[in-house]
Motif scaffolding. Structure first.
Motif, PDB file in Angstrom:
ATOM      1  N   HIS A 185      -0.981   5.523   6.377  1.00 39.10           N
ATOM      2  CA  HIS A 185      -0.130   4.368   6.129  1.00 39.10           C
ATOM      3  C   HIS A 185       0.953   4.232   7.195  1.00 39.10           C
ATOM      4  O   HIS A 185       1.256   3.137   7.654  1.00 39.10           O
ATOM      5  CB  HIS A 185       0.532   4.488   4.755  1.00 39.10           C
ATOM      6  N   ALA A 211       0.830  -1.207   0.000  1.00 41.99           N
ATOM      7  CA  ALA A 211       0.000   0.000   0.000  1.00 41.99           C
ATOM      8  C   ALA A 211       0.866   1.259   0.000  1.00 41.99           C
ATOM      9  O   ALA A 211       0.567   2.238  -0.691  1.00 41.99           O
ATOM     10  CB  ALA A 211      -0.921   0.001   1.222  1.00 41.99           C
ATOM     11  N   SER A 227      -2.601  10.688   3.338  1.00 37.74           N
ATOM     12  CA  SER A 227      -2.299   9.314   2.934  1.00 37.74           C
ATOM     13  C   SER A 227      -1.114   8.765   3.711  1.00 37.74           C
ATOM     14  O   SER A 227      -1.144   7.643   4.235  1.00 37.74           O
ATOM     15  CB  SER A 227      -2.009   9.282   1.428  1.00 37.74           C
ATOM     16  N   SER A 287       1.256   4.347  -2.774  1.00 45.49           N
ATOM     17  CA  SER A 287       0.702   5.606  -2.277  1.00 45.49           C
ATOM     18  C   SER A 287       1.231   6.807  -3.051  1.00 45.49           C
ATOM     19  O   SER A 287       2.041   6.679  -3.969  1.00 45.49           O
ATOM     20  CB  SER A 287       1.014   5.767  -0.784  1.00 45.49           C
TER      21      SER A 287
END
Length: 225
Positions: free
Chosen positions: A198, A154, A194, A158
């Motif tokens: 994360h 992920a 974001s 990103s």
């Protein structure tokens, strides 16, 4: 000062937030690389594996470094699964079940595992059997590594996955170079949010991963002493 900074005074602060988050991520990744290599060393030395150690590539991007560690974590998963398959194939069902019975004494499990490794490797130490039992009997394979692999993927995908790991300030300026005004501000807000999401999950998962490896490597050191 850039035109966009004059128009939107909070942009320099947002950029610095992004740089700080990026550095936190890199520090966390570096610790994971180190811990992974510790485990690789143990698996290669005691369980007959041939996994290649890894290192962060300073000239590569966050995504590329995520892919490096994902690859070796997947190989570790494969090797642990192979150990489990060997145990299942070479042991009677009753003995195999004992390996996963939480009520079974660990010394008995180690003795069972050592019997199998003596067949596979020609000879086996109690250290090899202990490492195998520790990896098979914990949630290391099913939860810790799998969770971290998902988060690494992920992060690589990103907003800033394409940023070089060492060109922090310059890397951000390269991304933001042609973006002015509200567009830049929007991109920065998206990137910060974001990264915050994360990174929060990644730090927690990384700590669990590193603790799990430390537990194994500490036991190995105690056995050797």
């Amino acid at each position: 000062m850039a035109l966009s900074d004059l128009l939107y005074p909070d942009n320099p602060k947002r950029k610095q937030e992004l740089i700080n988050l990026h550095q936190e991520l890199l520090d966390c990744m570096s610790a994971n690389f180190h811990a992974t290599n510790e485990l690789v060393g143990v698996l290669n030395k005691h369980l007959g594996c041939t996994i290649t150690p890894i290192e962060m590539r300073e000239s590569s991007t966050v995504k590329e470094n995520c892919e490096i560690i994902i690859q070796v974590m997947s190989e570790i998963q494969h090797q642990v699964q192979k150990i489990d398959n060997d145990m299942k194939e070479k042991l009677e069902p009753v003995l195999y079940q004992k390996l996963y019975d939480i009520k079974e004494p660990e010394l008995e499990k180690i003795a069972i595992a050592q019997r199998v490794f003596s067949i596979i490797l020609g000879e086996a130490t109690s250290t090899a059997a202990m490492v195998a039992i520790k990896l098979l009997g914990s949630n290391f394979l099913t939860l810790t590594v799998s969770k971290l692999i998902g988060l690494l993927a992920a992060i690589g995908a990103s907003v800033l996955g394409g940023v070089s790991i060492t060109i922090i300030g310059l890397g951000l300026e390269m991304i933001l170079h042609a973006i002015l005004g509200a567009v830049e501000r929007s991109q920065l807000l998206t990137a910060v949010r974001s990264y915050e999401k994360h990174l929060a999950e990644f730090k927690v998962a990384s700590e669990k991963y590193q603790r799990a490896i430390h537990e194994v490597t500490s036991l190995v050191r105690q056995q050797v002493q």
